[in-house]
Design a protein around this motif. Structure first.
Motif, PDB file in Angstrom:
ATOM      1  N   SER A  78     104.209 -15.455  17.289  1.00  0.00           N
ATOM      2  CA  SER A  78     102.784 -15.524  17.660  1.00  0.00           C
ATOM      3  C   SER A  78     102.394 -16.922  18.121  1.00  0.00           C
ATOM      4  CB  SER A  78     101.917 -15.093  16.473  1.00  0.00           C
ATOM      5  OG  SER A  78     102.150 -15.933  15.346  1.00  0.00           O
TER       6      SER A  78
ATOM      7  N   GLY B 217     103.527 -17.314  21.619  1.00  0.00           N
ATOM      8  CA  GLY B 217     102.600 -16.615  22.505  1.00  0.00           C
ATOM      9  C   GLY B 217     101.326 -17.397  22.767  1.00  0.00           C
TER      10      GLY B 217
ATOM     11  N   GLY C 223     101.079 -18.515  26.444  1.00  0.00           N
ATOM     12  CA  GLY C 223     100.229 -17.497  27.042  1.00  0.00           C
ATOM     13  C   GLY C 223      98.758 -17.820  27.062  1.00  0.00           C
TER      14      GLY C 223
ATOM     15  N   GLU D  29     109.728 -15.005  23.968  1.00  0.00           N
ATOM     16  CA  GLU D  29     108.811 -14.392  24.926  1.00  0.00           C
ATOM     17  C   GLU D  29     109.228 -12.964  25.255  1.00  0.00           C
ATOM     18  OE1 GLU D  29     107.375 -18.414  27.358  1.00  0.00           O
ATOM     19  OE2 GLU D  29     108.866 -17.054  28.230  1.00  0.00           O
TER      20      GLU D  29
ATOM     21  N   LEU E  50     108.163 -10.800  22.413  1.00  0.00           N
ATOM     22  CA  LEU E  50     106.717 -10.576  22.493  1.00  0.00           C
ATOM     23  C   LEU E  50     106.390  -9.516  23.536  1.00  0.00           C
ATOM     24  CD1 LEU E  50     105.392 -14.233  22.232  1.00  0.00           C
ATOM     25  CD2 LEU E  50     104.617 -12.340  20.804  1.00  0.00           C
TER      26      LEU E  50
ATOM     27  N   TYR F  65     106.407 -10.473  30.699  1.00  0.00           N
ATOM     28  CA  TYR F  65     105.775 -11.258  29.644  1.00  0.00           C
ATOM     29  C   TYR F  65     104.404 -11.750  30.096  1.00  0.00           C
ATOM     30  CZ  TYR F  65     104.764 -15.185  26.561  1.00  0.00           C
ATOM     31  OH  TYR F  65     104.153 -16.057  25.695  1.00  0.00           O
TER      32      TYR F  65
ATOM     33  N   ARG G 218     101.753  -8.922  29.967  1.00  0.00           N
ATOM     34  CA  ARG G 218     101.362  -8.423  28.641  1.00  0.00           C
ATOM     35  C   ARG G 218     100.677  -9.487  27.791  1.00  0.00           C
ATOM     36  NH1 ARG G 218     106.971  -4.848  27.930  1.00  0.00           N
ATOM     37  NH2 ARG G 218     106.499  -3.490  29.719  1.00  0.00           N
ATOM     38  N   ILE G 219     101.148 -10.720  27.853  1.00  0.00           N
ATOM     39  CA  ILE G 219     100.495 -11.733  27.027  1.00  0.00           C
ATOM     40  C   ILE G 219      99.119 -12.070  27.583  1.00  0.00           C
ATOM     41  CG2 ILE G 219     101.426 -13.746  28.228  1.00  0.00           C
ATOM     42  CD1 ILE G 219     100.992 -13.338  24.420  1.00  0.00           C
TER      43      ILE G 219
ATOM     44  N   CYS H 292      95.618 -11.676  25.481  1.00  0.00           N
ATOM     45  CA  CYS H 292      94.729 -12.834  25.320  1.00  0.00           C
ATOM     46  C   CYS H 292      93.346 -12.546  25.910  1.00  0.00           C
ATOM     47  CB  CYS H 292      95.349 -14.060  25.986  1.00  0.00           C
ATOM     48  SG  CYS H 292      96.856 -14.654  25.186  1.00  0.00           S
TER      49      CYS H 292
ATOM     50  N   LEU I 253      98.531 -11.092  17.455  1.00  0.00           N
ATOM     51  CA  LEU I 253      99.945 -11.268  17.808  1.00  0.00           C
ATOM     52  C   LEU I 253     100.829 -11.234  16.573  1.00  0.00           C
ATOM     53  CD1 LEU I 253      99.767 -14.057  20.559  1.00  0.00           C
ATOM     54  CD2 LEU I 253     100.261 -11.632  20.871  1.00  0.00           C
TER      55      LEU I 253
END
Length: 461
Positions: A154, A157, A161, A191, A194, A412, A415-416, A420, A434
């Motif tokens: 997390s 991320g 991110g 990543e 994640l 990645y 999605r991140i 967010c 996360l």
């Protein structure tokens, strides 16, 4: 050559050169107020020479604003109390007595050195007395899938991110601040984990946005590996947003982004959205900048542009009053009738003006059916500012990293950024979500949804 013919030739040449000079001056004068150029491309002293009405607001607090004072943290966060009691008065007297007044409190907040929590699995080796084989207990399945726990994932991320930190700077943070031994390859693997953990909530958010009655769409450049061009698309509503990395900016990419969406689409005048057959609302913030560019032309086009610019400002002002409740919706619609007619007449006049920007007026006039959706439907906003703000996170990321180098990196990013942006719109903790999502993924549990139950029930109804 005949003298009159030669003079005519020179006159035509002068006309062409004047048009060329006018076009070059227009390109030289382009900035964030009269084009789609980002504010970061403006020169530092540009706004000092602009008219006062176009200058940016002065920085700092406004007169009469509500103060935002630092609040004391709750008692559960206080590790130690140090009581300070006076022993002597300012007058020199030592005869003091207690009072019922609340004591003054001052807190000093600090973060101690961070040490990682390490769980070590010790696999003891035994020997079989019958066959002599050496055996050991295998690791649990959930342990085999991870080297870093949900807390580490997390934070990675958040760093890459949300904070737009480069991979090397994120690696330095993990090694030096959080004391987690990690390599660049390990960071990339985090990543990837994640991205795998966020696959289900990403798909849910995408479908949720497509099920809304109104949505905002926008796109920005996103370079891919081997110097290939790419685009970062977003589709969002008031509570959710999702992103898509695509190789193209045309109608095929727009169709993939919109999917089953059948509501009112807020967008700019990019031709890629022409594949959408439903209702659209063109962004009046973009139109206002276009009209500003028209007003800077010479001759009749400049006069048309000035009036269109003032009309755009007045239209947005009236729409703002309906949101504030100082103007009823019926009064707004009644006042807009004359403004709509005048705007379309000016656009038609500008389209036939024969100057350099006549084509811009013609293109806007040809899409006039998408100018006034916000007048007929009170739930439709006149601008696409929501998508502009959402995609800004991707723009900042691109400027620092120059895009992605692989398909895995693109997944990645999609999605991140989706997580967010959605958490920010819902005022949820990004790192909290996360951490929960990574914990569930590593333990083979269903990842929690980003869509609130109330929103799901509303859509179902």
């Amino acid at each position: 050559m005949d003298k009159d013919a030669y003079i005519k030739q020179l006159e035509n040449k002068i006309i062409q050169l004047k048009k060329r000079i006018e076009e070059l001056e227009r390109l030289l004068g382009m900035n964030s107020t009269n084009s789609s150029k980002p504010p970061s491309s403006d020169s530092p002293g540009m706004f000092a020479v602009l008219p006062r009405k176009l200058r940016r607001k002065k920085r700092g607090a406004r007169n009469g604003h509500q103060p935002h004072l630092r609040e004391l943290l709750p008692e559960k966060f206080v590790k130690e109390h140090i009581h300070l009691k006076p022993e002597i008065c300012t007058c020199g007297s030592t005869s003091l007595k207690g009072t019922d007044h609340e004591p003054l409190r001052h807190q000093v907040v600090d973060i101690p050195p961070i040490t990682p929590q390490v769980i070590e699995y010790v696999q003891h080796i035994f020997q079989c007395r019958k066959c002599g084989a050496f055996i050991y207990q295998s690791l649990p399945d959930e342990v085999k899938r991870k080297y870093f726990g949900p807390g580490v994932l997390s934070i990675v991320g958040i760093l890459t991110g949300t904070l737009n930190t480069s991979k090397r700077k994120a690696l330095a943070m993990m090694n030096q601040v959080f004391s987690v031994p990690m390599s660049l390859g390990g960071l990339s693997n985090c990543e990837a984990q994640l991205a795998d953990a966020l696959e289900q909530p990403y798909n849910e958010v995408a479908q949720h946005v497509r099920d809304q009655q109104t949505a905002h769409a926008d796109e920005t450049g996103w370079p891919r590996g081997n110097r290939q061009k790419g685009w970062l698309w977003t589709l969002c509503c008031s509570t959710s947003a999702f992103f898509m990395v695509h190789a193209h900016r045309g109608q095929d990419a727009a169709q993939k982004l919109l999917g089953s969406f059948a509501g009112v689409l807020h967008c700019d005048r990019w031709s890629g959205y022409n594949c959408f057959g439903g209702l659209r609302q063109l962004c009046w913030a973009h139109l206002k900048r276009d009209f500003q560019a028209l007003s800077e032309c010479r001759g009749s086009m400049g006069q048309i542009g000035c009036e269109l610019f003032l009309l755009a400002k007045h239209i947005l002002y009236l729409r703002k009053r309906t949101r504030d409740g100082t103007l009823t919706w019926q009064t707004f619609q009644r006042r807009m009738k004359a403004l709509m007619e005048r705007t379309e007449k000016l656009l038609a006049k500008g389209a036939n003006c024969g100057q350099s920007l006549s084509g811009r007026c013609r293109r806007i006039f040809n899409q006039r059916q998408y100018l006034w959706t916000f007048v007929r439907d009170s739930s439709v906003e006149p601008t696409n500012n929501l998508a502009e703000r959402i995609v800004r996170q991707g723009v900042l990321w691109r400027k620092g990293s120059f895009g992605t180098q692989s398909e895995r990196g693109g997944r990645y990013v999609e999605r991140i950024l989706t997580v967010c942006a959605t958490c920010r719109l819902q005022e949820r903790s990004v790192i909290g979500y996360l951490r929960d999502a990574c914990h569930c993924h590593l333990n083979n549990i269903s990842v929690p949804s980003l869509i609130k139950p109330a929103e799901i029930s509303t859509n179902a109804a």
